[in-house]
Design a protein around this motif. Structure first.
Motif, short mmCIF file in Angstrom:
data_model
loop_
_atom_site.label_atom_id
_atom_site.label_comp_id
_atom_site.label_asym_id
_atom_site.label_seq_id
_atom_site.Cartn_x
_atom_site.Cartn_y
_atom_site.Cartn_z
N LEU A 111 -18.16 28.81 75.56
CA LEU A 111 -18.43 27.55 75.15
C LEU A 111 -19.97 27.08 75.73
N GLU A 112 -20.14 27.61 76.91
CA GLU A 112 -21.61 27.46 77.40
C GLU A 112 -22.57 27.95 76.50
N ARG A 113 -22.34 29.38 76.21
CA ARG A 113 -23.39 29.85 75.36
C ARG A 113 -23.54 29.07 74.19
N ALA A 114 -22.38 28.61 73.45
CA ALA A 114 -22.42 27.81 72.13
C ALA A 114 -23.03 26.76 72.44
N LEU A 115 -23.28 26.00 73.72
CA LEU A 115 -23.89 24.78 74.13
C LEU A 115 -25.41 25.14 74.09
N GLU A 116 -25.74 26.27 74.73
CA GLU A 116 -27.21 26.76 74.76
C GLU A 116 -27.71 27.02 73.24
N ALA A 117 -26.86 27.68 72.49
CA ALA A 117 -27.47 28.00 71.06
C ALA A 117 -27.45 26.72 70.32
N MET A 118 -26.73 25.75 70.72
CA MET A 118 -26.67 24.48 69.72
C MET A 118 -28.02 23.54 70.24
N ASN A 119 -28.02 23.58 71.42
CA ASN A 119 -29.36 22.86 72.28
C ASN A 119 -30.39 23.30 71.54
N ASP A 120 -30.72 24.61 71.92
CA ASP A 120 -31.80 25.30 71.24
C ASP A 120 -32.11 24.96 69.74
N ARG A 121 -30.98 24.94 68.87
CA ARG A 121 -31.18 24.61 67.40
C ARG A 121 -31.45 23.28 67.40
N MET A 122 -30.75 22.15 68.14
CA MET A 122 -31.08 20.67 67.86
C MET A 122 -32.59 20.38 68.29
N SER A 123 -33.33 21.43 69.28
CA SER A 123 -34.55 21.26 69.77
C SER A 123 -35.52 21.44 68.86
N HIS A 124 -35.15 22.79 68.15
CA HIS A 124 -36.49 23.49 67.74
C HIS A 124 -36.31 23.75 66.30
N ASP A 125 -35.27 23.76 65.66
CA ASP A 125 -34.79 24.00 64.15
C ASP A 125 -35.38 22.98 63.28
N PRO A 126 -36.26 23.26 62.58
CA PRO A 126 -36.84 22.38 61.60
C PRO A 126 -36.03 21.88 60.65
N HIS A 127 -35.13 22.89 60.00
CA HIS A 127 -34.23 22.51 59.15
C HIS A 127 -33.15 21.40 59.67
N LEU A 128 -32.71 21.59 60.75
CA LEU A 128 -31.74 20.91 61.29
C LEU A 128 -32.41 19.61 61.62
N SER A 129 -33.59 19.40 61.92
CA SER A 129 -34.30 18.28 62.26
C SER A 129 -34.48 17.39 60.89
N ALA A 130 -34.68 17.99 59.85
CA ALA A 130 -35.15 17.35 58.77
C ALA A 130 -33.50 16.74 58.16
N SER A 131 -32.46 17.64 58.46
CA SER A 131 -31.18 17.09 57.82
C SER A 131 -30.73 15.96 58.63
N LEU A 132 -30.99 16.00 60.04
CA LEU A 132 -30.57 15.05 60.76
C LEU A 132 -31.51 13.66 60.49
N HIS A 133 -32.88 13.86 60.29
CA HIS A 133 -33.66 12.76 59.74
C HIS A 133 -33.25 11.99 58.44
N GLU A 134 -32.71 12.82 57.75
CA GLU A 134 -32.20 12.25 56.36
C GLU A 134 -30.89 11.62 56.47
N VAL A 135 -30.01 11.95 57.37
CA VAL A 135 -28.74 11.55 57.79
C VAL A 135 -28.88 9.94 58.49
N LEU A 136 -29.85 9.95 59.52
CA LEU A 136 -30.09 8.92 60.31
C LEU A 136 -30.78 7.82 59.44
N SER A 137 -31.67 8.32 58.49
CA SER A 137 -32.50 7.18 57.59
C SER A 137 -31.53 6.74 56.47
N ALA A 138 -30.43 7.53 56.06
CA ALA A 138 -29.69 6.66 55.27
C ALA A 138 -28.65 5.67 56.03
N VAL A 139 -28.43 6.22 57.13
CA VAL A 139 -27.32 5.07 57.76
C VAL A 139 -28.16 3.89 58.12
N ALA A 140 -29.39 3.90 58.60
CA ALA A 140 -30.39 2.89 59.03
C ALA A 140 -30.27 1.88 57.66
#
Length: 411
Positions: A116-145
């Motif tokens: 689980l710690e390794r999964a957290l490290e990988a997910m944090n890495d992805r959340m911080s630097h993955d451009p595709h994930l950032s764009a997807s999160l931005h789209e969801v948050l924009s729609a929510v707002a």
């Protein structure tokens, strides 16, 4: 055959299981009850002939009192105990001998937590630097707002004209659809982000590495890759693998590896080949449980073959204390050291690093540097080790002199 330090405990457990009194067993084998009591509490060494008589009296084979718990089980228990203060680490073998089922449960939970710690490290890495994930999160948050804003107008305004009310309802419906599609795409992306046969991988390099991992890091048909960019990278990788194989032929290389061990410099000297090619041949041998990291002169990781217990960041910068980057600053100088990971249950690895400069356009052209770091399991915890992490955001060493930003795990 050596007698285990816990032979007395096994004798006592067998006697109690049979319902024998200590005095009766002592009389049977011809010793005093007090002496047997000291033996059962591991306070007296026991001679082989006496142990033979005790085994016969207890109806057990002699070897059952010799054999100890495997060292791997003891090491896993000690690693699990290191996570929490107060555990009696020096009695790990006693615990594993008395309660093997509970020992397996503790080890399983420890391995689950580490996973689980390794999964957290990988997910944090992805959340911080993955451009595709950032764009997807931005789209969801924009729609929510947008949905929240439109809903607030409809709920709080009493005298909206029918025409405007219809427009707001239409916007609300459109934003709701956009939110549903964005959330579905985000969940699908996260679910398939680690699979090589899906489109959810963040980059061609990540897709290539997942494809190699699925083929045990051996050559395969690159047509199985989804994107054209990943297939192009795979073609370059296969050509490089062919050159490495030509420089280090399989049969001779296996024999040399058995003689010299995983020493890239020594193997390169034996075959007269490229040192970095030797790094790749060692790490990519069939069945090799070794890690390999390669970077360019900017420090960007260009190849990652993971090893269990050593987290490799998928995006962004790695720990600047890695010997990989020390080698980058000192080309043609072999580096070997022992490193220790951060966390409540740190693990040790022996690493070998080397940097080799290239001049593809001649000496008047730019100097290109490539460095590689081979990661091998380190048995035992004797001596000093270099404390390293994965990346600053998930490293728990607060006082690290190379820290660039606070860790999300430190508070």
């Amino acid at each position: 055959m050596p007698i285990s330090a816990l032979t007395g405990s096994r004798l006592r457990e067998r006697r109690v299981a049979l319902g024998l009194r200590q005095a009766d067993l002592a009389e049977t084998v011809g010793i005093s009850a007090s002496y047997l009591n000291l033996i059962e509490h591991n306070r007296r060494r026991i001679a082989e002939p006496l142990l033979q008589r005790l085994a016969e009296a207890l109806g057990q084979p002699l070897q059952s009192f010799h054999e100890g718990v495997g060292s791997a089980v003891i090491d896993d228990l000690r690693a699990a105990a290191a996570r929490l203060p107060g555990a009696e680490i020096d009695r790990s073998e006693d615990f594993a001998t008395r309660f093997p089922g509970w020992a397996a449960t503790v080890i399983g939970l420890h391995q689950r937590v580490a996973g689980l710690e390794r999964a957290l490290e990988a997910m944090n890495d992805r959340m911080s630097h993955d451009p595709h994930l950032s764009a997807s999160l931005h789209e969801v948050l924009s729609a929510v707002a947008s949905v929240r804003s439109t809903a607030a107008i409809l709920a709080e305004t009493q005298d909206i004209e029918p025409e405007w009310q219809a427009r707001f309802l239409g916007n609300l419906q459109g934003d709701s659809k956009r939110l549903a599609l964005g959330a579905e795409a985000l969940v699908r992306y996260l679910d398939t982000a680690g699979q090589a046969d899906e489109q959810g991988l963040a980059s061609p390099q990540e897709e290539l590495e997942a494809w190699l991992a699925s083929n045990d890091w051996q050559a395969a048909d690159p047509r199985g890759l989804a994107s054209a960019a990943a297939r192009q990278m795979a073609a370059g990788w296969l050509a490089q693998a062919a050159r490495d194989l030509a420089a280090y032929p399989a049969v001779g290389f296996v024999q040399a590896l058995a003689e010299l061990g995983p020493d890239p410099a020594a193997l390169a000297a034996r075959f007269g080949g490229d040192v970095l090619a030797a790094f790749r041949r060692i790490a990519l041998q069939p069945g090799a449980r070794l890690g390999l990291v390669v970077c360019d002169a900017s420090g960007t990781l260009t190849f990652r073959k993971p090893i269990a217990g050593f987290a490799l960041p998928r995006f962004g910068a790695a720990c600047p204390l890695w010997p990989l980057f020390s080698a980058l600053a000192r080309p043609m100088t072999p580096i070997e050291t022992v490193i220790e990971t951060a966390g409540p249950a740190p693990e040790r690895f022996r690493v070998r690093a080397f940097c080799q400069p290239h001049f593809p356009q001649g000496f008047r052209g730019p100097e290109l540097r490539e460095a590689a770091m081979l990661i091998l399991p380190e048995v035992g915890r004797v001596g000093e080790a270099l404390a390293i992490g994965s990346s600053c955001r998930i490293c728990q060493r607060v006082e690290c002199p190379a820290r660039r930003e606070p860790s999300i795990l430190s508070g």
